[in-house]
Write a protein that holds these residues in place. Structure first.
Motif, short mmCIF file in Angstrom:
data_model
loop_
_atom_site.label_atom_id
_atom_site.label_comp_id
_atom_site.label_asym_id
_atom_site.label_seq_id
_atom_site.Cartn_x
_atom_site.Cartn_y
_atom_site.Cartn_z
N GLU A 129 -9.46 -5.30 5.27
CA GLU A 129 -8.73 -6.55 5.43
C GLU A 129 -9.32 -7.71 4.63
O GLU A 129 -8.61 -8.67 4.33
CB GLU A 129 -8.68 -6.93 6.91
N ASN A 130 -10.61 -7.61 4.26
CA ASN A 130 -11.29 -8.79 3.74
C ASN A 130 -11.99 -8.64 2.39
O ASN A 130 -12.28 -9.67 1.76
CB ASN A 130 -12.34 -9.27 4.76
N PRO A 154 -9.02 -8.34 -1.18
CA PRO A 154 -7.70 -7.86 -0.74
C PRO A 154 -6.65 -7.86 -1.85
O PRO A 154 -5.59 -7.25 -1.69
CB PRO A 154 -7.32 -8.82 0.39
N ASP A 185 -5.52 -3.18 -4.22
CA ASP A 185 -5.00 -2.33 -3.15
C ASP A 185 -5.94 -1.18 -2.78
O ASP A 185 -6.08 -0.84 -1.60
CB ASP A 185 -3.64 -1.73 -3.55
N ARG A 227 -5.11 0.38 0.85
CA ARG A 227 -5.22 -0.42 2.07
C ARG A 227 -3.86 -0.88 2.60
O ARG A 227 -3.74 -1.21 3.78
CB ARG A 227 -6.15 -1.62 1.84
N THR A 228 -2.86 -0.90 1.74
CA THR A 228 -1.53 -1.32 2.19
C THR A 228 -0.82 -0.22 2.97
O THR A 228 0.21 -0.47 3.60
CB THR A 228 -0.65 -1.73 1.00
#
Length: 287
Positions: free
Chosen positions: A73-74, A77, A80, A143-144
């Motif tokens: 999340e951090n 970001p 991807d 991450r998406t």
């Protein structure tokens, strides 16, 4: 050399023995290399910076997200793809080539899988095991399209800021051929210290079947099957030393099979102790 559009996230705590080698193995290959450090009391941060890594501090607040989800999340970001490495791991040259091939796709064509599972080249007591184990880690993530589970285990001891022994949720997933090398330079006693903590968590799960089932669903097919197996210490030894031919690794193969069997025995013993005590003493322990 063109850098890959991937963030390497390296969660650490007191990894001074290993961190320089880990950072050195990925620096220059990826867009960002970031060490996410939990208040190390050794030279982890200084050594990582000296090798060119970014260093971010991390302090767990006792809830979710835990450390790896926090990274998703951090940590940069805007990029991807995230590649997680432990502070004592390095990608093999073959793996770097395989990842480079994945991301050198024709213009306008995206990477189809949401995540990639990568085998682990495991070292135990100073020797690279060639047999006797099957460890695969889901550590290259879009991450998406991925997230870590949030089981109801915050009251459990043993894990603390770390996600437990389960995989991030993703679909579809593809397994790569080449390994990450897990060459821990710490003495073998640290393996037993870590697994003593892990067995606290596993024993707590045995007393909380609803949470245990949540975690079982987030494991690999092999992990889900083993989750249901009876006589786990004996099954673990027979699998590692016999079925997976750990005996071909000599003394190291025997030591590893015995260590994993002992770990499973610890879990069962602690679970029986919790049952006898009515669950008293199962408070959350240190990381």
């Amino acid at each position: 050399m063109e850098r890959l559009p991937v963030v390497v996230a390296i969660p650490t705590k007191n990894e001074a023995e290993n961190i320089a080698t880990t950072v050195r193995s990925v620096i220059g290959h990826f867009a960002h290399v970031v060490v996410v450090d939990s208040d190390s009391t050794d030279d982890t941060r200084a050594l990582a910076k000296a090798e060119g890594a970014e260093v971010l501090p991390y302090t767990w607040d006792g809830g979710y997200p835990k450390k790896k989800q926090w990274c998703l999340e951090n940590v940069h970001p805007e990029t991807d793809w995230v590649f997680f490495l432990d502070g004592d791991e390095t990608p093999s040259p073959e793996l770097l080539a395989e990842i480079r091939h994945i991301f050198h796709t024709p213009t306008g064509r995206s990477v189809r899988p949401a995540a990639f599972d990568i085998p682990l080249g495991y070292w135990f007591a100073g020797r690279r095991l060639r047999h006797g184990y099957t460890i695969v880690k889901r550590v290259l993530l879009d991450r998406t399209r991925c997230r870590f589970p949030e089981p109801d285990d915050l009251a459990a001891p043993g894990m603390g800021e770390q996600e437990g022994h389960y995989q991030p949720l993703a679909d579809p997933v593809v397994r790569l051929r080449s390994p990450i090398e897990h060459q821990d330079m710490d003495p073998v006693r640290t393996w037993f210290e870590r697994h003593n903590r892990y067995s606290d968590w596993e024993a707590w799960l045995e007393r909380h079947p609803a949470v245990r089932e949540q975690i079982r669903q987030a494991k690999t097919r092999q992990g889900r099957l083993f989750h249901r197996a009876p006589l786990k210490p004996l099954v673990s030894f027979a699998y590692a030393y016999g079925w997976k031919r750990g005996f071909l690794d000599g003394r190291a193969g025997l030591d590893y099979a015995l260590a994993m069997s002992f770990y499973r025995w610890q879990i069962g013993l602690k679970a029986r102790e919790l049952a006898a005590s009515g669950g008293r003493g199962a408070e959350r322990g240190p990381n």
